[in-house]
Design a protein around this motif. Structure first.
Motif, PDB file in Angstrom:
ATOM      1  N   GLN A  48       0.826  -1.202   0.000  1.00 37.56           N
ATOM      2  CA  GLN A  48       0.000   0.000   0.000  1.00 37.56           C
ATOM      3  C   GLN A  48       0.865   1.259   0.000  1.00 37.56           C
ATOM      4  OE1 GLN A  48      -2.704  -0.435   3.311  1.00 37.56           O
ATOM      5  NE2 GLN A  48      -3.450  -2.420   2.573  1.00 37.56           N
ATOM      6  N   ARG A  49       1.974   1.202   0.721  1.00 34.29           N
ATOM      7  CA  ARG A  49       2.873   2.357   0.745  1.00 34.29           C
ATOM      8  C   ARG A  49       3.449   2.633  -0.634  1.00 34.29           C
ATOM      9  NH1 ARG A  49       8.035   3.570   0.749  1.00 34.29           N
ATOM     10  NH2 ARG A  49       8.640   1.371   0.558  1.00 34.29           N
ATOM     11  N   LEU A  50       3.803   1.564  -1.345  1.00 37.82           N
ATOM     12  CA  LEU A  50       4.362   1.712  -2.684  1.00 37.82           C
ATOM     13  C   LEU A  50       3.343   2.267  -3.671  1.00 37.82           C
ATOM     14  CD1 LEU A  50       6.406  -1.617  -2.945  1.00 37.82           C
ATOM     15  CD2 LEU A  50       7.318   0.709  -2.681  1.00 37.82           C
ATOM     16  N   HIS A  51       2.045   2.153  -3.336  1.00 41.31           N
ATOM     17  CA  HIS A  51       0.988   2.644  -4.222  1.00 41.31           C
ATOM     18  C   HIS A  51       0.276   3.857  -3.618  1.00 41.31           C
ATOM     19  CE1 HIS A  51       1.612  -1.449  -5.825  1.00 41.31           C
ATOM     20  NE2 HIS A  51       1.258  -0.916  -6.959  1.00 41.31           N
ATOM     21  N   GLY A  52       1.026   4.635  -2.850  1.00 42.34           N
ATOM     22  CA  GLY A  52       0.488   5.890  -2.326  1.00 42.34           C
ATOM     23  C   GLY A  52      -0.606   5.737  -1.307  1.00 42.34           C
ATOM     24  N   GLY A  53      -0.628   4.616  -0.593  1.00 45.35           N
ATOM     25  CA  GLY A  53      -1.632   4.398   0.435  1.00 45.35           C
ATOM     26  C   GLY A  53      -2.905   3.746  -0.056  1.00 45.35           C
ATOM     27  N   ALA A  54      -3.002   3.519  -1.360  1.00 45.65           N
ATOM     28  CA  ALA A  54      -4.213   2.893  -1.900  1.00 45.65           C
ATOM     29  C   ALA A  54      -4.272   1.412  -1.513  1.00 45.65           C
ATOM     30  CB  ALA A  54      -4.248   3.029  -3.412  1.00 45.65           C
ATOM     31  N   THR A  55      -5.468   0.884  -1.400  1.00 41.32           N
ATOM     32  CA  THR A  55      -5.645  -0.528  -1.060  1.00 41.32           C
ATOM     33  C   THR A  55      -5.977  -1.378  -2.290  1.00 41.32           C
ATOM     34  OG1 THR A  55      -7.996  -0.148  -0.579  1.00 41.32           O
ATOM     35  CG2 THR A  55      -6.431   0.034   1.262  1.00 41.32           C
ATOM     36  N   ARG A  56      -6.270  -0.714  -3.403  1.00 45.99           N
ATOM     37  CA  ARG A  56      -6.587  -1.445  -4.626  1.00 45.99           C
ATOM     38  C   ARG A  56      -6.219  -0.593  -5.837  1.00 45.99           C
ATOM     39  NH1 ARG A  56     -12.855  -1.675  -6.118  1.00 45.99           N
ATOM     40  NH2 ARG A  56     -11.924  -1.537  -8.181  1.00 45.99           N
ATOM     41  N   GLY A  57      -5.994  -1.272  -6.943  1.00 49.73           N
ATOM     42  CA  GLY A  57      -5.668  -0.574  -8.170  1.00 49.73           C
ATOM     43  C   GLY A  57      -6.902  -0.280  -9.000  1.00 49.73           C
ATOM     44  N   PRO A  58      -6.717   0.424 -10.115  1.00 48.53           N
ATOM     45  CA  PRO A  58      -7.855   0.756 -10.981  1.00 48.53           C
ATOM     46  C   PRO A  58      -8.367  -0.472 -11.713  1.00 48.53           C
ATOM     47  CG  PRO A  58      -5.795   1.422 -12.002  1.00 48.53           C
ATOM     48  CD  PRO A  58      -5.443   0.960 -10.615  1.00 48.53           C
ATOM     49  N   GLU A  59      -9.584  -0.391 -12.205  1.00 44.79           N
ATOM     50  CA  GLU A  59     -10.154  -1.470 -12.995  1.00 44.79           C
ATOM     51  C   GLU A  59     -10.374  -0.992 -14.415  1.00 44.79           C
ATOM     52  OE1 GLU A  59     -14.954  -0.987 -12.335  1.00 44.79           O
ATOM     53  OE2 GLU A  59     -13.874  -2.361 -11.018  1.00 44.79           O
ATOM     54  N   GLY A  60     -10.673  -1.938 -15.304  1.00 41.07           N
ATOM     55  CA  GLY A  60     -10.985  -1.584 -16.679  1.00 41.07           C
ATOM     56  C   GLY A  60      -9.958  -2.026 -17.695  1.00 41.07           C
ATOM     57  N   LYS A  61      -8.770  -2.443 -17.238  1.00 38.69           N
ATOM     58  CA  LYS A  61      -7.724  -2.892 -18.166  1.00 38.69           C
ATOM     59  C   LYS A  61      -7.728  -4.407 -18.322  1.00 38.69           C
ATOM     60  CE  LYS A  61      -2.718  -2.759 -18.882  1.00 38.69           C
ATOM     61  NZ  LYS A  61      -1.406  -2.302 -18.369  1.00 38.69           N
ATOM     62  N   LEU A  62      -7.908  -5.114 -17.217  1.00 38.30           N
ATOM     63  CA  LEU A  62      -7.864  -6.575 -17.213  1.00 38.30           C
ATOM     64  C   LEU A  62      -9.282  -7.125 -17.089  1.00 38.30           C
ATOM     65  CD1 LEU A  62      -5.448  -8.565 -17.275  1.00 38.30           C
ATOM     66  CD2 LEU A  62      -5.764  -8.852 -14.818  1.00 38.30           C
ATOM     67  N   TRP A  63      -9.612  -8.122 -17.946  1.00 39.00           N
ATOM     68  CA  TRP A  63     -10.963  -8.664 -17.989  1.00 39.00           C
ATOM     69  C   TRP A  63     -10.922 -10.185 -17.978  1.00 39.00           C
ATOM     70  CZ3 TRP A  63     -15.401  -5.501 -18.300  1.00 39.00           C
ATOM     71  CH2 TRP A  63     -15.128  -4.127 -18.390  1.00 39.00           C
ATOM     72  N   LEU A  64     -11.975 -10.772 -17.426  1.00 44.62           N
ATOM     73  CA  LEU A  64     -12.038 -12.224 -17.284  1.00 44.62           C
ATOM     74  C   LEU A  64     -13.408 -12.742 -17.700  1.00 44.62           C
ATOM     75  CD1 LEU A  64     -10.858 -14.945 -16.052  1.00 44.62           C
ATOM     76  CD2 LEU A  64     -12.001 -14.263 -13.921  1.00 44.62           C
ATOM     77  N   LYS A  65     -13.412 -13.843 -18.461  1.00 47.77           N
ATOM     78  CA  LYS A  65     -14.641 -14.576 -18.731  1.00 47.77           C
ATOM     79  C   LYS A  65     -14.293 -16.049 -18.805  1.00 47.77           C
ATOM     80  CE  LYS A  65     -18.851 -14.809 -21.410  1.00 47.77           C
ATOM     81  NZ  LYS A  65     -19.671 -14.226 -22.493  1.00 47.77           N
ATOM     82  N   ALA A  66     -14.947 -16.838 -17.963  1.00 52.28           N
ATOM     83  CA  ALA A  66     -14.623 -18.267 -17.847  1.00 52.28           C
ATOM     84  C   ALA A  66     -13.141 -18.385 -17.514  1.00 52.28           C
ATOM     85  CB  ALA A  66     -15.003 -19.006 -19.113  1.00 52.28           C
ATOM     86  N   ASP A  67     -12.356 -18.990 -18.386  1.00 50.82           N
ATOM     87  CA  ASP A  67     -10.927 -19.172 -18.116  1.00 50.82           C
ATOM     88  C   ASP A  67     -10.061 -18.214 -18.929  1.00 50.82           C
ATOM     89  OD1 ASP A  67      -8.764 -20.571 -16.834  1.00 50.82           O
ATOM     90  OD2 ASP A  67      -8.346 -21.545 -18.757  1.00 50.82           O
ATOM     91  N   LEU A  68     -10.685 -17.255 -19.636  1.00 54.25           N
ATOM     92  CA  LEU A  68      -9.932 -16.347 -20.500  1.00 54.25           C
ATOM     93  C   LEU A  68      -9.661 -15.015 -19.807  1.00 54.25           C
ATOM     94  CD1 LEU A  68     -11.682 -16.850 -23.960  1.00 54.25           C
ATOM     95  CD2 LEU A  68      -9.552 -17.868 -23.146  1.00 54.25           C
ATOM     96  N   VAL A  69      -8.431 -14.546 -19.919  1.00 54.80           N
ATOM     97  CA  VAL A  69      -8.047 -13.230 -19.398  1.00 54.80           C
ATOM     98  C   VAL A  69      -7.647 -12.353 -20.575  1.00 54.80           C
ATOM     99  CG1 VAL A  69      -6.426 -11.944 -17.966  1.00 54.80           C
ATOM    100  CG2 VAL A  69      -7.276 -14.154 -17.190  1.00 54.80           C
ATOM    101  N   LEU A  70      -8.263 -11.178 -20.693  1.00 61.13           N
ATOM    102  CA  LEU A  70      -7.958 -10.228 -21.751  1.00 61.13           C
ATOM    103  C   LEU A  70      -7.402  -8.953 -21.136  1.00 61.13           C
ATOM    104  CD1 LEU A  70      -9.981  -9.317 -24.888  1.00 61.13           C
ATOM    105  CD2 LEU A  70      -9.288  -7.484 -23.346  1.00 61.13           C
ATOM    106  N   ASN A  71      -6.294  -8.489 -21.690  1.00 61.69           N
ATOM    107  CA  ASN A  71      -5.634  -7.278 -21.201  1.00 61.69           C
ATOM    108  C   ASN A  71      -5.680  -6.231 -22.300  1.00 61.69           C
ATOM    109  OD1 ASN A  71      -4.239  -5.589 -19.535  1.00 61.69           O
ATOM    110  ND2 ASN A  71      -2.383  -6.796 -19.457  1.00 61.69           N
ATOM    111  N   ILE A  72      -6.302  -5.079 -22.045  1.00 63.95           N
ATOM    112  CA  ILE A  72      -6.325  -3.976 -23.007  1.00 63.95           C
ATOM    113  C   ILE A  72      -5.037  -3.176 -22.825  1.00 63.95           C
ATOM    114  CG2 ILE A  72      -7.558  -1.945 -23.830  1.00 63.95           C
ATOM    115  CD1 ILE A  72     -10.077  -3.049 -22.474  1.00 63.95           C
ATOM    116  N   GLU A  73      -4.200  -3.172 -23.858  1.00 62.23           N
ATOM    117  CA  GLU A  73      -2.900  -2.526 -23.770  1.00 62.23           C
ATOM    118  C   GLU A  73      -2.833  -1.323 -24.700  1.00 62.23           C
ATOM    119  OE1 GLU A  73      -0.615  -3.110 -21.717  1.00 62.23           O
ATOM    120  OE2 GLU A  73      -0.585  -5.219 -21.130  1.00 62.23           O
ATOM    121  N   GLU A  74      -1.907  -0.427 -24.405  1.00 73.52           N
ATOM    122  CA  GLU A  74      -1.693   0.743 -25.244  1.00 73.52           C
ATOM    123  C   GLU A  74      -0.208   1.094 -25.234  1.00 73.52           C
ATOM    124  OE1 GLU A  74      -2.751   4.249 -22.052  1.00 73.52           O
ATOM    125  OE2 GLU A  74      -4.420   3.059 -22.861  1.00 73.52           O
ATOM    126  N   ARG A  75       0.233   1.728 -26.312  1.00 73.68           N
ATOM    127  CA  ARG A  75       1.642   2.109 -26.383  1.00 73.68           C
ATOM    128  C   ARG A  75       1.794   3.385 -27.182  1.00 73.68           C
ATOM    129  NH1 ARG A  75       5.929   1.649 -29.673  1.00 73.68           N
ATOM    130  NH2 ARG A  75       4.766   0.493 -31.266  1.00 73.68           N
TER     131      ARG A  75
END
Length: 329
Positions: free
Chosen positions: A260-287
């Motif tokens: 938590q200290r390394l992430h500025g005191g937050a207890t959780r990260g943002p959502e919306g990038k990593l997705w799950l359905k059944a056994d599949l994980v999809l990561n929305i990436e950008e560069r």
């Protein structure tokens, strides 16, 4: 194995092919026949990289045979170590190839994510109206290119199932259990309603112990480079379709005080990038594909592309740090 002469001819021929392709490519570009080489950047990088890898692999048997022949010529053929190598040339060659394949398997995902194959617009952002006009013309030509087929795939399915269910011609990297190519194609995640239109490249790895089965998928979903605002809109559109398709989004949980200290005191990260359905994980990436400019507004600056990574839940790195649930909004 072939004779030393045959291996030398293969290696020399591949080297000559690389030189010839570079010369012909430069000549075509200089002559004006290829008006917009940027549009061919991704497929040509994949072609050159594949030929170079084949050339490098062809060097191994050539050099092993040269070494054995050279040792014989200087009178060392009766030495125990030389005899061992001479008797087991095939084993030595395959051992070296195996080490190289493992190294390539580790390096290629990083090369892809860092933009080795996917720089769609060059290393600098347009600073003149001429450059902007050229970018617009390239985008129009890409948009006018017909779709070459549909790739239907997902981690966990077999390569045979992918081939039979896809209308896109799927290329395999020579000598590697990897499928990669550049084209204009649609990509549908097998077993779901999620489809990405007019993608630019695919890179598909197989399971190390079972090359007949897909391990992970990387898809270039951007037709051309985008502004920050266009990228945000594209990401939002993907998230909306995933939500409508019943996917859950994940957020990282920072469980201990140090985390938590390394992430500025937050207890959780943002959502919306990593997705799950059944056994599949999809990561929305950008560069970002251009260079930062001093004094730019980081909220709006840059030329960007979007791509997605797919893997199984079991194989996604540090998946135990994530919690998945229906998106909050």
């Amino acid at each position: 194995m072939f004779s030393l002469r045959a291996h030398a001819l293969i290696t020399g021929g591949l080297f000559a092919l690389i030189i010839a392709m570079a010369i012909v490519g430069n000549a075509l570009q200089a002559s004006g026949i290829v008006k917009h080489p940027e549009a061919l950047q991704t497929p040509m990088r994949i072609v050159f990289f594949t030929i170079f890898i084949v050339f490098a692999f062809s060097l191994v048997p050539t050099l092993v045979k040269v070494f054995v022949a050279g040792q014989g010529a200087i009178g060392n053929a009766d030495k125990g170590f030389i005899q061992l190598i001479a008797r087991h040339q095939v084993g030595v060659i395959f051992a070296i190839w195996g080490i190289w394949i493992l190294g390539i398997a580790v390096a290629l995902p990083t090369m892809i994510s860092s933009g080795f194959f996917t720089d769609l617009g060059g290393g600098t952002s347009p600073t003149t109206s001429g450059a902007e006009d050229n970018d617009a013309e390239i985008a129009r030509e890409i948009a006018a290119t017909p779709v070459q087929g549909t790739l239907v795939a997902a981690p966990g399915m077999t390569v045979a199932e992918m081939r039979s269910g896809s209308s896109l011609k799927i290329d395999q990297a020579v000598g590697l259990p990897v499928y990669a190519g550049g084209a204009i194609f649609n990509f549908r995640i097998a077993g779901t309603v999620i489809e990405f239109s007019r993608c630019r490249y695919y890179y598909i790895t197989t399971v190390t112990k079972d090359p007949s089965r897909i391990d992970s998928i990387n898809i270039g979903t951007a037709q051309a480079k985008m502004t920050r605002a266009e990228l945000a809109a594209a990401n939002a559109e993907v998230r909306a379709r995933l939500k409508a398709g019943g996917w859950e989004t994940g957020h990282e949980v920072y469980r201990d005080a140090e985390d938590q200290r390394l992430h500025g005191g937050a207890t959780r990260g943002p959502e919306g990038k990593l997705w799950l359905k059944a056994d599949l994980v999809l990561n929305i990436e950008e560069r970002r594909i251009d260079d930062p400019v001093p004094g730019e507004d980081s909220a709006t600056a840059g030329a960007w592309i979007q791509y997605v990574d797919l893997s199984t839940h079991e194989n996604y790195p540090n998946i135990d740090r994530y919690v998945f649930a229906p998106p909050e909004k």
